[in-house]
Enzyme design. Structure first.
Site, PDB file in Angstrom:
ATOM      1  N   TYR A 193     -24.083  -7.710 -10.246  1.00 45.09           N
ATOM      2  CA  TYR A 193     -25.108  -8.558  -9.640  1.00 45.09           C
ATOM      3  C   TYR A 193     -25.665  -9.541 -10.664  1.00 45.09           C
ATOM      4  O   TYR A 193     -25.810  -9.196 -11.832  1.00 45.09           O
ATOM      5  CB  TYR A 193     -26.246  -7.678  -9.130  1.00 45.09           C
ATOM      6  CG  TYR A 193     -27.333  -8.477  -8.470  1.00 45.09           C
ATOM      7  CD1 TYR A 193     -27.145  -8.971  -7.188  1.00 45.09           C
ATOM      8  CD2 TYR A 193     -28.509  -8.771  -9.129  1.00 45.09           C
ATOM      9  CE1 TYR A 193     -28.127  -9.728  -6.576  1.00 45.09           C
ATOM     10  CE2 TYR A 193     -29.499  -9.525  -8.526  1.00 45.09           C
ATOM     11  CZ  TYR A 193     -29.299 -10.003  -7.247  1.00 45.09           C
ATOM     12  OH  TYR A 193     -30.268 -10.752  -6.649  1.00 45.09           O
ATOM     13  N   TRP A 231     -27.506 -13.837 -11.389  1.00 50.93           N
ATOM     14  CA  TRP A 231     -27.717 -15.245 -11.033  1.00 50.93           C
ATOM     15  C   TRP A 231     -26.816 -16.208 -11.784  1.00 50.93           C
ATOM     16  O   TRP A 231     -26.915 -17.403 -11.584  1.00 50.93           O
ATOM     17  CB  TRP A 231     -29.192 -15.599 -11.224  1.00 50.93           C
ATOM     18  CG  TRP A 231     -29.913 -15.454  -9.931  1.00 50.93           C
ATOM     19  CD1 TRP A 231     -30.215 -14.283  -9.303  1.00 50.93           C
ATOM     20  CD2 TRP A 231     -30.358 -16.518  -9.083  1.00 50.93           C
ATOM     21  NE1 TRP A 231     -30.837 -14.551  -8.111  1.00 50.93           N
ATOM     22  CE2 TRP A 231     -30.959 -15.915  -7.964  1.00 50.93           C
ATOM     23  CE3 TRP A 231     -30.348 -17.904  -9.171  1.00 50.93           C
ATOM     24  CZ2 TRP A 231     -31.507 -16.658  -6.915  1.00 50.93           C
ATOM     25  CZ3 TRP A 231     -30.902 -18.637  -8.141  1.00 50.93           C
ATOM     26  CH2 TRP A 231     -31.475 -18.027  -7.023  1.00 50.93           C
TER      27      TRP A 231
HETATM   28  N1  MGD Z   1     -39.492  -5.409 -12.035  1.00 47.45           N
HETATM   29  C1  MGD Z   1     -38.825  -6.390 -11.422  1.00 47.45           C
HETATM   30  N2  MGD Z   1     -37.487  -6.462 -11.556  1.00 47.45           N
HETATM   31  C2  MGD Z   1     -36.807  -7.445 -10.943  1.00 47.45           C
HETATM   32  C3  MGD Z   1     -37.474  -8.409 -10.154  1.00 47.45           C
HETATM   33  C4  MGD Z   1     -38.893  -8.299 -10.028  1.00 47.45           C
HETATM   34  O1  MGD Z   1     -39.545  -9.097  -9.335  1.00 47.45           O
HETATM   35  N3  MGD Z   1     -39.523  -7.290 -10.681  1.00 47.45           N
HETATM   36  N4  MGD Z   1     -36.751  -9.370  -9.507  1.00 47.45           N
HETATM   37  C5  MGD Z   1     -35.372  -9.027  -9.167  1.00 47.45           C
HETATM   38  C6  MGD Z   1     -34.653 -10.177  -8.647  1.00 47.45           C
HETATM   39  S1  MGD Z   1     -35.308 -10.884  -7.238  1.00 47.45           S
HETATM   40  C7  MGD Z   1     -33.482 -10.617  -9.169  1.00 47.45           C
HETATM   41  S2  MGD Z   1     -32.613 -11.820  -8.302  1.00 47.45           S
HETATM   42  C8  MGD Z   1     -32.920 -10.045 -10.395  1.00 47.45           C
HETATM   43  C9  MGD Z   1     -32.318 -11.108 -11.316  1.00 47.45           C
HETATM   44  O2  MGD Z   1     -31.520 -10.531 -12.279  1.00 47.45           O
HETATM   45  P1  MGD Z   1     -30.289 -11.344 -12.923  1.00 47.45           P
HETATM   46  O3  MGD Z   1     -29.702 -12.264 -11.914  1.00 47.45           O
HETATM   47  O4  MGD Z   1     -29.399 -10.363 -13.556  1.00 47.45           O
HETATM   48  O5  MGD Z   1     -31.051 -12.212 -14.020  1.00 47.45           O
HETATM   49  P2  MGD Z   1     -30.589 -13.472 -14.870  1.00 47.45           P
HETATM   50  O6  MGD Z   1     -31.500 -13.511 -16.026  1.00 47.45           O
HETATM   51  O7  MGD Z   1     -30.537 -14.685 -14.014  1.00 47.45           O
HETATM   52  O8  MGD Z   1     -29.128 -13.071 -15.374  1.00 47.45           O
HETATM   53  C10 MGD Z   1     -28.039 -13.924 -15.337  1.00 47.45           C
HETATM   54  C11 MGD Z   1     -27.199 -13.704 -16.579  1.00 47.45           C
HETATM   55  O9  MGD Z   1     -25.995 -14.453 -16.426  1.00 47.45           O
HETATM   56  C12 MGD Z   1     -25.727 -15.151 -17.635  1.00 47.45           C
HETATM   57  N5  MGD Z   1     -24.907 -16.332 -17.290  1.00 47.45           N
HETATM   58  C13 MGD Z   1     -25.327 -17.564 -16.920  1.00 47.45           C
HETATM   59  N6  MGD Z   1     -24.274 -18.369 -16.686  1.00 47.45           N
HETATM   60  C14 MGD Z   1     -23.160 -17.632 -16.908  1.00 47.45           C
HETATM   61  C15 MGD Z   1     -21.763 -17.918 -16.826  1.00 47.45           C
HETATM   62  O10 MGD Z   1     -21.326 -19.018 -16.485  1.00 47.45           O
HETATM   63  N7  MGD Z   1     -20.907 -16.889 -17.137  1.00 47.45           N
HETATM   64  C16 MGD Z   1     -21.337 -15.649 -17.512  1.00 47.45           C
HETATM   65  N8  MGD Z   1     -20.418 -14.740 -17.799  1.00 47.45           N
HETATM   66  N9  MGD Z   1     -22.653 -15.371 -17.596  1.00 47.45           N
HETATM   67  C17 MGD Z   1     -23.547 -16.339 -17.288  1.00 47.45           C
HETATM   68  C18 MGD Z   1     -27.081 -15.481 -18.193  1.00 47.45           C
HETATM   69  O11 MGD Z   1     -27.003 -15.738 -19.581  1.00 47.45           O
HETATM   70  C19 MGD Z   1     -27.876 -14.212 -17.847  1.00 47.45           C
HETATM   71  O12 MGD Z   1     -27.796 -13.256 -18.859  1.00 47.45           O
HETATM   72  O13 MGD Z   1     -33.946  -9.336 -11.105  1.00 47.45           O
HETATM   73  C20 MGD Z   1     -34.581  -8.366 -10.293  1.00 47.45           C
HETATM   74  N10 MGD Z   1     -35.452  -7.514 -11.094  1.00 47.45           N
HETATM   75  N1  MGD Z   2     -39.475 -20.202 -11.671  1.00 48.01           N
HETATM   76  C1  MGD Z   2     -38.776 -19.231 -11.058  1.00 48.01           C
HETATM   77  N2  MGD Z   2     -38.483 -19.336  -9.741  1.00 48.01           N
HETATM   78  C2  MGD Z   2     -37.805 -18.347  -9.111  1.00 48.01           C
HETATM   79  C3  MGD Z   2     -37.327 -17.200  -9.804  1.00 48.01           C
HETATM   80  C4  MGD Z   2     -37.655 -17.105 -11.200  1.00 48.01           C
HETATM   81  O1  MGD Z   2     -37.315 -16.118 -11.874  1.00 48.01           O
HETATM   82  N3  MGD Z   2     -38.378 -18.126 -11.778  1.00 48.01           N
HETATM   83  N4  MGD Z   2     -36.592 -16.232  -9.138  1.00 48.01           N
HETATM   84  C5  MGD Z   2     -35.990 -16.598  -7.851  1.00 48.01           C
HETATM   85  C6  MGD Z   2     -35.577 -15.413  -7.104  1.00 48.01           C
HETATM   86  S1  MGD Z   2     -34.047 -14.723  -7.423  1.00 48.01           S
HETATM   87  C7  MGD Z   2     -36.324 -14.865  -6.136  1.00 48.01           C
HETATM   88  S2  MGD Z   2     -35.790 -13.468  -5.326  1.00 48.01           S
HETATM   89  C8  MGD Z   2     -37.607 -15.450  -5.761  1.00 48.01           C
HETATM   90  C9  MGD Z   2     -38.689 -14.384  -5.823  1.00 48.01           C
HETATM   91  O2  MGD Z   2     -39.729 -14.700  -5.002  1.00 48.01           O
HETATM   92  P1  MGD Z   2     -40.853 -13.587  -4.764  1.00 48.01           P
HETATM   93  O3  MGD Z   2     -40.234 -12.262  -4.671  1.00 48.01           O
HETATM   94  O4  MGD Z   2     -41.700 -14.021  -3.633  1.00 48.01           O
HETATM   95  O5  MGD Z   2     -41.637 -13.735  -6.146  1.00 48.01           O
HETATM   96  P2  MGD Z   2     -42.572 -12.731  -6.963  1.00 48.01           P
HETATM   97  O6  MGD Z   2     -43.040 -13.545  -8.117  1.00 48.01           O
HETATM   98  O7  MGD Z   2     -41.895 -11.446  -7.216  1.00 48.01           O
HETATM   99  O8  MGD Z   2     -43.792 -12.404  -6.000  1.00 48.01           O
HETATM  100  C10 MGD Z   2     -44.585 -13.434  -5.434  1.00 48.01           C
HETATM  101  C11 MGD Z   2     -46.047 -13.049  -5.443  1.00 48.01           C
HETATM  102  O9  MGD Z   2     -46.249 -11.794  -4.832  1.00 48.01           O
HETATM  103  C12 MGD Z   2     -47.374 -11.194  -5.440  1.00 48.01           C
HETATM  104  N5  MGD Z   2     -47.394  -9.763  -5.132  1.00 48.01           N
HETATM  105  C13 MGD Z   2     -46.764  -8.763  -5.776  1.00 48.01           C
HETATM  106  N6  MGD Z   2     -47.004  -7.574  -5.169  1.00 48.01           N
HETATM  107  C14 MGD Z   2     -47.782  -7.839  -4.114  1.00 48.01           C
HETATM  108  C15 MGD Z   2     -48.337  -7.034  -3.073  1.00 48.01           C
HETATM  109  O10 MGD Z   2     -48.133  -5.832  -3.010  1.00 48.01           O
HETATM  110  N7  MGD Z   2     -49.059  -7.675  -2.137  1.00 48.01           N
HETATM  111  C16 MGD Z   2     -49.295  -9.018  -2.170  1.00 48.01           C
HETATM  112  N8  MGD Z   2     -50.019  -9.562  -1.184  1.00 48.01           N
HETATM  113  N9  MGD Z   2     -48.803  -9.795  -3.145  1.00 48.01           N
HETATM  114  C17 MGD Z   2     -48.044  -9.217  -4.088  1.00 48.01           C
HETATM  115  C18 MGD Z   2     -47.184 -11.508  -6.893  1.00 48.01           C
HETATM  116  O11 MGD Z   2     -48.406 -11.408  -7.589  1.00 48.01           O
HETATM  117  C19 MGD Z   2     -46.638 -12.932  -6.835  1.00 48.01           C
HETATM  118  O12 MGD Z   2     -47.671 -13.883  -6.961  1.00 48.01           O
HETATM  119  O13 MGD Z   2     -38.010 -16.484  -6.644  1.00 48.01           O
HETATM  120  C20 MGD Z   2     -36.978 -17.381  -7.012  1.00 48.01           C
HETATM  121  N10 MGD Z   2     -37.573 -18.450  -7.786  1.00 48.01           N
HETATM  122 MO    MO Z   3     -33.971 -12.659  -6.536  1.00 49.89          MO
END
Ligand code: MGD
Ligand code: MGD
Ligand code: MO
Length: 826
Positions: free
Chosen positions: A151, A153
């Site tokens: 998994y 990004w």
């Molecule tokens: N506690 C907590 N945990 C969370 C979340 C949270 O809200 N709270 N959010 C979750 C969510 S929504 C998501 S989507 C995940 C995201 O988790 P990830 O998608 O695993 O996070 P990224 O940091 O985007 O990791 C992408 C990696 O790919 C590498 N990369 C970029 N381009 C390339 C390429 O061309 N080739 C290769 N081989 N590698 C490349 C980058 O250097 C980076 O290390 O995290 C989740 N984890």
């Molecule tokens: N700049 C930037 N943009 C991104 C990303 C990033 O890493 N950086 N990640 C991308 C990805 S993969 C995803 S999935 C989306 C994630 O989008 P979201 O999952 O919506 O983002 P989060 O920042 O995890 O949460 C949004 C808000 O929810 C609030 N929150 C947390 N827990 C609770 C709760 O129990 N109740 C309420 N009411 N609020 C709560 C947090 O304080 C935060 O302000 O964003 C995308 N966009």
């Molecule tokens: Mo995500």
């Protein structure tokens, strides 16, 4: 209805145009931006954070800026040079010392992953070992032993799709175990098909144009658009933040921020334009139940809507009034759980009832234990309000993501390279058994490693984990994204071989046996569209500079390996990089022509070095989600068993899960403020950062803008800080029974009392190889719990953790997150 959902979001978004392409004037209205092209030195490319104009001089990247109109203030767009020239780039293939020493005894891993030195090797040496081991593992254990779900990004682009290419190769070589779902919406995307018949979280939203014209109340429910729409799965079109600016300029529309934090979005709108309802995390369901109680008690529920468009209201009503559990869900009941006064809850009920209200919900609210309930409850509340399908009313689950609500353009659609070439898998077991049988719910990876063969429940099924002997990660960073990293780290020692393709020495790369240096997207040619819903632009992603060191494109790495397995013809389909790009573009051009949109020929498009904007569609500008269902529920039924919105699901009833009942319910999480023990009295939230995409860019100079005491900042309320003698700028230790991290204190009124925030994505930096190693950089996932949201979805629970914080009195250990590992000579 199918019961498993693969991550189809990003593909289907391109094809799921709900708005028919009506043939109007044959307009080629492609507007050209990037006037910065003056001396031939500005090159157009793109990243998740949007199309970029990059100045390259003498073969070196000088600066980068947005190539389309946007709000500005997207720091991610400014550090292209820093991404390419970085002290943690991996410039050569590397093999872990203990692994090399142990090659003769590889089935007995040495337990030193993540705490070992590396040996630089040639590409051929790395390929030799990979080929030998892959053949051995296929022969000894079969494809079910190779986890390549990988998994992550990765980077933007339709050709250089890191893990897709790995899977494409492995499908030809013999198969692999994949993953189900994603970390973003793990719970919501499994429950919502039962409720609405669609994933809903990855659908186009009611147009922002309609919202601005019709909505009187906009609720940002755990939703931080200002941050989260800086990016898209393809490339951000920048539109959502421009609409946010318009919302700010409309004092007649009331905006609420229901969130434990005063978000960047709320801050952008300002105190006069946005009211903060500070809530306790994990308490959204009680808050909504109490609003429903108030609405029904006052006879303000929309009986006609409920009857015509939903099933199961009676059960919801009985639950709200406590008919069975003797617990009426009144505002007084909800007040202590939510931290919102009962009078405020009544006011919200009145406000929503009396005004056209759009509830825009984020996804952090469901990244929690029992996270399935939250979006189901929002649908339930909106059904009771009866505004679903009306212009500017109801709910929207993707306004914060990939610029949902920015109207869909008329456009040709760029296809992507796929992970299943035509000849894939003939004679292998994975095709017969069906891909989904060989997949695990994405966030159950550590569980699978700890329990080979173990049984688990998932969405009505009983399944078994595979026995994973090999892991290949390409384009993701589990050592930031997964929960309870100490648990992952222990399970991670079990497989016989772990390979990671990465441009950088992330913690995941440091925990591998074989590390293959990948290029960044700036070192290769590609294409992308913008705006996963809007299809607004088509962008050339032009190679800016040559690969750094010996880094190779993932495409070429897997092509090299495909040659060794005799499957290169199927892998490459005989095409070079530019031939692939031309074939994708030509397909887009053809589909555009059918809609009478004239796109230039590929060569012209490529040489022009410009961003092309697709024409507007006046119908799409007025799109209202669920309008067709509201108009005629018989002709346009939903994809649920009843064809209606299921407030009560018989399908879920038949699963007999006590952690996911047949109607939206308040099921307290294992850890939250309501049950926090005295030793861990604070709840941790881990929002997404304004300065990063997850862990991407933590290694760049942007970190200087937010790091405190050279660590990830910890937001803490003044009273919680005072009680612990903590000042802004202090080094603090954040800990619970699962782990401990260092962070830099930021005392702020922007976070509710008893709650602390560490933004997700700080690079994991363990001080040593011990089971409770101190993370020196402040990665929140050391502290979050690793368990499924419920047996229904098995989503991740990144937001479920209680912790304590203390001032760190020891000597500050040196940060090593952004330092390559030790090198060993052999
Ligand atoms: N506690 C907590 N945990 C969370 C979340 C949270 O809200 N709270 N959010 C979750 C969510 S929504 C998501 S989507 C995940 C995201 O988790 P990830 O998608 O695993 O996070 P990224 O940091 O985007 O990791 C992408 C990696 O790919 C590498 N990369 C970029 N381009 C390339 C390429 O061309 N080739 C290769 N081989 N590698 C490349 C980058 O250097 C980076 O290390 O995290 C989740 N984890
Ligand atoms: N700049 C930037 N943009 C991104 C990303 C990033 O890493 N950086 N990640 C991308 C990805 S993969 C995803 S999935 C989306 C994630 O989008 P979201 O999952 O919506 O983002 P989060 O920042 O995890 O949460 C949004 C808000 O929810 C609030 N929150 C947390 N827990 C609770 C709760 O129990 N109740 C309420 N009411 N609020 C709560 C947090 O304080 C935060 O302000 O964003 C995308 N966009
Ligand atoms: Mo995500």
């Amino acid at each position: 209805m199918t019961t498993t959902y693969r991550t189809s979001r990003r593909n289907f978004l391109k094809t799921g145009a709900t708005i028919g392409g009506v043939l109007v004037a044959p307009a080629f209205s492609a507007r050209v931006f990037a006037e910065t092209v003056k001396d031939g030195q500005t090159i157009i490319t793109a990243a998740h954070w949007g199309p970029l104009a990059v100045v390259v001089k003498d073969g070196k990247i000088q600066s980068s800026a947005p190539a389309i109109e946007d709000l500005g203030d997207n720091p991610l767009q400014t550090v292209v040079a820093d991404q390419v020239y970085n002290k943690v780039r991996i410039t050569q293939p590397m093999i872990r010392k203990g692994f090399l020493d142990n090659l003769d005894n590889i089935t007995q891993p040495d337990g030193k992953r993540g705490d070992d030195a590396f040996v630089p090797v040639s590409w051929e040496r790395a390929y030799d070992i990979i080929e030998q081991q892959l053949r051995r593992i296929y022969a000894s254990y079969g494809s079910q032993s190779i986890f390549a779900g990988s998994y992550g990004w990765r980077s933007a682009g339709v050709l250089h799709k890191a893990y897709t290419l790995m899977q494409r190769f492995l499908n030809l070589a013999g198969g692999y175990v994949g993953h189900l779902g994603d970390y973003s919406t793990g719970a919501a995307q499994v429950i919502l098909p039962h409720v609405l018949g669609t994933l809903e979280v990855y659908e186009q939203q009611t147009s922002w144009e309609v919202v601005l014209d019709e909505s009187k109340v906009v609720v940002l429910w755990g939703m931080n658009l200002y941050n989260s729409s800086q990016i898209a799965w393809s490339a951000s079109d920048g539109q959502a933040r421009l609409y946010l600016k318009k919302l700010k300029e409309r004092p007649d529309i009331k905006v609420l921020n229901i969130d434990p934090t005063w978000t960047e979005t709320a801050d952008f709108l300002g105190k006069d334009r946005c009211e903060w309802i500070p809530t306790n995390p994990s308490s959204d369901v009680p808050l909504m139940l109490a609003i429903c109680h108030e609405l029904i008690r006052q006879n303000r529920h929309d009986t006609e809507f409920l009857k015509k468009y939903t099933v199961g209201y009676d059960a919801v009503r009985a639950y709200v009034f406590g008919d069975k559990d003797g617990m009426p869900k009144t505002p007084e009941w909800a007040a202590p759980i939510t931290g919102v006064p009962a009078e405020k809850i009544r006011e919200l009920a009145r406000l929503f009832h009396e005004n056209r209200t759009m509830i825009m919900a984020g996804w952090g609210i469901q990244r929690q234990h029992h996270g399935e309930q939250v979006h189901w409850m929002i649908v339930t509340l909106c059904a009771i309000l009866g505004q679903i399908g009306l212009p500017g009313g109801g709910f929207g689950f993707s306004y914060h993501y990939s610029n949902g609500g920015a109207p869909t353009r008329r456009s040709g659609i760029l296809p992507n390279i796929g992970n299943t070439p035509a000849q894939a898998g003939s004679g292998t077991d994975w095709l017969e058994s069906g891909a989904s049988k060989l997949a695990i719910p994405v966030a159950r990876i550590a569980d699978a490693l700890h329990n080979p063969g173990g049984e688990y429940a998932y969405n009505g099924q009983t399944r078994n984990y595979p026995h994973i002997r090999m892991i290949w990660w390409c384009g993701g960073n589990p050592y930031h994204h997964h929960q309870d990293l100490n648990r992952l780290r222990a399970g991670w020692q079990k497989p016989e071989i772990i390979i990671v393709n990465e441009p950088y020495w992330t913690a995941t790369a440091k925990h591998a046996d074989i590390v293959l240096p990948a290029t960044t997207s700036y070192e290769r040619n590609d294409l992308t569209m913008t705006g996963d819903y809007s299809n607004m632009h088509i962008v050339p992603m032009k190679k800016l500079v040559e690969p750094q060191g010996e880094a190779k494109n993932d495409y070429d790495i897997f092509h090299d390996l495909a040659k060794r397995f005799g499957v290169d013809a199927a892998y490459s389909e005989g095409k070079t990089e530019m031939q692939w790009l031309k074939s994708f573009y030509d397909e887009a051009q053809q589909s555009a022509r059918q809609q009478r949109i004239a796109m230039p020929l590929f060569q012209q498009f490529w040489e022009e070095n410009k961003v092309y904007e697709n024409p507007r569609d006046p119908k799409a500008d007025r799109y209202v989600r669920y309008a067709d269902y509201r108009e005629d529920p018989i002709l346009n039924p939903l994809g649920t068993p009843s064809g209606k919105i299921e407030l009560y699901s018989k399908t879920i009833e038949a699963m007999h899960y006590d952690d996911c009942l047949p109607h939206a319910s308040w099921l307290p999480p294992v850890e939250y403020l309501g049950n926090a023990p005295a030793e861990y009295p604070l709840q941790l939230v881990t929002p997404h950062s304004h300065y990063r995409l997850h862990s991407q860019l933590n290694q760049t100079s942007l970190r200087e803008q937010y790091a405190v005491a050279d660590r990830e900042p910890l937001w803490i309320h003044p009273e919680d800080a005072a009680a612990r003698g903590i000042q802004t700028g202090d080094l603090v230790r954040v800990y619970n029974g699962r782990g401990q991290v260092l962070a830099g204190a930021v005392i702020s009124e922007r976070i509710k009392k008893n709650i602390v925030a560490l933004h997700e994505g700080a690079w994991y930096d363990p001080a040593d190889g011990s089971p409770n190693a101190l993370c020196k950089n402040g990665c929140g996932n050391v502290l979050a719990i690793d368990r499924g949201t419920s047996r229904l979805a098995q989503g991740n629970t990144g937001y479920t953790a209680v912790v304590n914080v203390e001032k760190y009195m020891g000597d500050a250990p040196t940060l090593t997150a952004f330092t390559p590992p030790k090198m060993a000579e052999i």
